[in-house]
Design a protein around this motif. Structure first.
Motif, short mmCIF file in Angstrom:
data_model
loop_
_atom_site.label_atom_id
_atom_site.label_comp_id
_atom_site.label_asym_id
_atom_site.label_seq_id
_atom_site.Cartn_x
_atom_site.Cartn_y
_atom_site.Cartn_z
N ASN A 164 0.81 -1.23 0.00
CA ASN A 164 0.00 0.00 0.00
C ASN A 164 0.84 1.28 0.00
O ASN A 164 0.38 2.33 0.45
N LEU A 165 2.03 1.18 -0.56
CA LEU A 165 2.90 2.36 -0.62
C LEU A 165 2.36 3.37 -1.64
O LEU A 165 2.23 3.05 -2.83
N THR A 223 4.29 8.05 -6.84
CA THR A 223 4.11 8.98 -7.96
C THR A 223 3.48 10.28 -7.46
O THR A 223 3.10 10.41 -6.30
N ILE A 224 3.32 11.21 -8.35
CA ILE A 224 2.71 12.49 -8.01
C ILE A 224 1.26 12.30 -7.55
O ILE A 224 0.72 13.10 -6.79
N ALA A 225 0.63 11.18 -7.96
CA ALA A 225 -0.76 10.93 -7.60
C ALA A 225 -0.92 10.32 -6.21
O ALA A 225 -2.03 10.24 -5.69
N GLN A 226 0.19 9.84 -5.60
CA GLN A 226 0.17 9.24 -4.27
C GLN A 226 -0.82 8.07 -4.19
O GLN A 226 -1.63 7.96 -3.27
N LEU A 227 -0.74 7.18 -5.18
CA LEU A 227 -1.62 6.02 -5.23
C LEU A 227 -0.84 4.74 -5.01
O LEU A 227 0.31 4.62 -5.45
N PRO A 228 -1.43 3.74 -4.35
CA PRO A 228 -0.74 2.46 -4.12
C PRO A 228 -0.69 1.62 -5.40
O PRO A 228 -1.37 1.91 -6.39
N PRO A 229 0.11 0.53 -5.37
CA PRO A 229 0.33 -0.27 -6.59
C PRO A 229 -0.92 -0.81 -7.26
O PRO A 229 -0.98 -0.88 -8.48
N ILE A 230 -1.94 -1.20 -6.48
CA ILE A 230 -3.10 -1.84 -7.09
C ILE A 230 -3.82 -0.90 -8.06
O ILE A 230 -4.40 -1.35 -9.05
N HIS A 231 -3.76 0.40 -7.80
CA HIS A 231 -4.40 1.36 -8.70
C HIS A 231 -3.77 1.30 -10.10
O HIS A 231 -4.47 1.30 -11.12
N PHE A 232 -2.44 1.26 -10.13
CA PHE A 232 -1.75 1.21 -11.42
C PHE A 232 -1.87 -0.18 -12.03
O PHE A 232 -1.92 -0.33 -13.25
N ALA A 233 -1.93 -1.22 -11.18
CA ALA A 233 -2.03 -2.59 -11.68
C ALA A 233 -3.31 -2.79 -12.48
O ALA A 233 -3.31 -3.38 -13.56
N VAL A 234 -4.44 -2.28 -11.97
CA VAL A 234 -5.71 -2.46 -12.67
C VAL A 234 -5.93 -1.38 -13.72
O VAL A 234 -6.83 -1.49 -14.55
N GLY A 235 -5.11 -0.32 -13.69
CA GLY A 235 -5.29 0.79 -14.62
C GLY A 235 -4.38 0.68 -15.82
O GLY A 235 -4.60 -0.14 -16.72
#
Length: 550
Positions: free
Chosen positions: A369-370, A373-385
């Motif tokens: 849950n780190l 990026t500039i968006a301050q989002l955890p890995p799962i957000h980018f994984a599904v995006g």
């Protein structure tokens, strides 16, 4: 042209075909056949193509890159689109002899000559259109769209012939509707090699793979001559993976020569020696390079193939070599940081393509849950995006208690929002279902914080002053919408329908007071929002995800 599309011989007899010459501005149209005996029995694709060209000529529709690519500096070409007046089309049914009932016995050989010259046709066309509006196959009843087009071996062959063209470098244009077209880019396009595509004739697979292999070799020669070292090294590293050839083992000297590196190897940054060795699958060479002080954390420059994100070696290894745990383990043993990130690239967990890769990173203290990026989002957000991770990877992240609601301090959206960006493939819908099963809120609004709050306000001002705004301004001006609203902005029809079935509320308004239907730029999306029931029934009939009727 009105009515049903006519075949090559009929149009030739009517004098409507013309030999290509260098002065002709030509559009190559790639599409999936919607019938066994006719490519477009009900003229659905033809109407979309005609409507789009009319809208482009009238300048009521613009073609842009996706929002993420634009945010990090990607801009699409505009000069080529000004040449559409008087343009010519290349489309297989009208430009290749067809074996219709009246065809002569010698026509089959002539047809093969045309077919195996496909790379030449693609190379000579100024624009490449992937014509992929959502349709139903006339004979099988199977839904056809961009997802099924990407599965077809011949469509992949055309796609890669275009990508490796040594002439026009205008990106592929994906056409989903008369008012919906976008330039294709991103990591996902590199996941569709020809040898794993679907072919009706199995012998075509080897022939098409060889065709693309030759095109790639020619492309590499051009990149090397042009001294475009970043692109040259990327595609040379991926050569075996893209062509299905066996991995090539190189000595240090051969590696430095082939990839245009000089000693000492520690001087090279950008897309450096460690990335190239990792992508080539050579874990032994990796150790030798790091021993010679090659950087484990060199940042590759932003490229269209990576959404312009600055990735590190571990990101590349996971994106393209997740199945090869030796490369990953070697990088970790050499002290690659499992939580490394950049301003526009999330931590390596977001790039995993296998469950084993996720587990190996977590064993090495990767933080699930780190916020990065500039968006301050955890890995799962980018994984599904942007990454479009396989659903089994997303399931594993959720087992490890990945946050399904989204953190704060940045974009503050849920991962369900990000699926809207990824697409509406079967895998995307499964990821959405996994998130909902793990208590994601289907009606959660994005609540931008930090720098993204003034960005949202500036985008709203810009949109109001300019009237008609581009995709990037439109997205950030409506950042505070629900996942359904994001689907409307991105034109994601499949996920939009899926979320409506899951009781997403289309009346929820964002900070501007706008609902999902107010955000839609596509008439098809507006149609679904006005009357979703027929589309939900169609989704239920073709999806194994649905266990209960609406």
């Amino acid at each position: 042209m009105t009515g049903k599309l006519k075949h090559h011989q009929a149009l030739k007899a009517e004098g409507l075909l013309r030999h290509w010459s260098s002065g002709l501005f030509t559009l190559f149209v790639s599409h999936q056949w919607l019938g066994r005996h006719h490519p477009d029995p009900n003229s659905e694709q033809l109407r979309v193509l005609q409507g789009l060209l009319r809208n482009l000529l009238a300048k009521t529709v613009t073609i842009e890159y996706d929002v993420l690519t634009q945010f990090f500096g990607g801009t699409g070409p505009k000069a080529e689109l000004d040449k559409l007046v008087g343009a010519y089309l290349w489309l297989d049914y009208i430009c290749v002899p067809q074996l219709v009932e009246s065809a002569s016995s010698s026509l089959a050989y002539e047809q093969l000559r045309y077919v195996w010259s496909i790379h030449s046709y693609v190379d000579r066309c100024a624009l490449f259109l992937a014509l992929v509006p959502p349709c139903i196959h006339h004979d099988t009843g199977v839904p056809c769209s961009l997802n099924s087009w990407l599965d077809r071996g011949w469509c992949r062959t055309e796609f890669w012939c275009k990508s490796f063209s040594t002439r026009s470098k205008v990106p592929i244009v994906v056409v989903k509707g008369e008012d919906s077209a976008q330039y294709m880019t991103g990591l996902s396009s590199l996941r569709y090699p020809v040898y794993s595509g679907m072919f009706a004739v199995e012998d075509d697979k080897a022939a098409c793979s060889l065709l693309v292999q030759k095109a790639l070799m020619k492309y590499l020669s051009m990149l090397r001559a042009a001294k475009n070292k970043t692109a040259y090294r990327l595609y040379l590293s991926l050569f075996e993976q893209m062509t299905g050839c066996e991995n090539k083992k190189r000595s240090m000297e051969e590696f430095l020569h082939d990839f245009c590196f000089s000693e000492p190897v520690g001087q090279h940054k950008s897309l450096g020696p460690v990335v190239c060795a990792a992508l080539s699958g050579d874990h032994e060479l990796l150790r030798n390079l790091v021993s010679a002080r090659a950087s484990l954390h060199a940042r590759a420059p932003g490229m269209l193939e990576t959404f312009n994100a600055e990735l590190m070696p571990l990101h590349f290894a996971l994106e393209f070599r997740s199945q090869d745990l030796r490369v990953l383990q070697t990088l970790l043993e050499l002290r690659a940081d499992p939580n490394c990130s950049t301003l526009n690239a999330s931590s390596p967990l977001s790039s995993c393509r296998t469950v084993d890769a996720v587990d190996q990173l977590v064993e090495n203290r990767a933080d699930v849950n780190l916020g990065t990026t500039i968006a301050q989002l955890p890995p799962i957000h980018f994984a599904v995006g942007a990454i479009g991770a396989p659903c089994e990877v997303v399931a594993r992240l959720l087992e490890l208690r990945a946050d399904v609601l989204g953190g704060g301090g940045g974009v503050a959206c849920s991962p369900l929002h990000n699926v809207a960006f990824s697409g509406d493939s079967h895998n995307d819908l499964r990821n959405a279902q996994l998130l909902l099963d793990n208590k994601a809120d289907v009606n959660q609004r994005c609540r931008p914080e930090g720098i993204f709050r003034p960005i949202e306000l500036m985008a709203r001002v810009s949109s109001r002053c300019a009237g008609r705004s581009g995709a990037l301004v439109r997205f950030f001006g409506n950042l505070s919408s629900t996942p359904l609203g994001w689907c409307a902005v991105f034109g994601n029809e499949g996920l939009l329908t899926f979320l409506l079935r899951e009781r997403a509320d289309p009346e929820i308004r964002n900070n501007r007071g706008l609902r999902a239907i107010d955000l839609a730029t596509s008439e098809r999306v507006r149609t679904i929002l006005r009357d979703p029931v027929p589309h939900i029934y169609l989704l239920e009939s073709g999806s194994e995800l649905v266990t209960e009727q609406f």
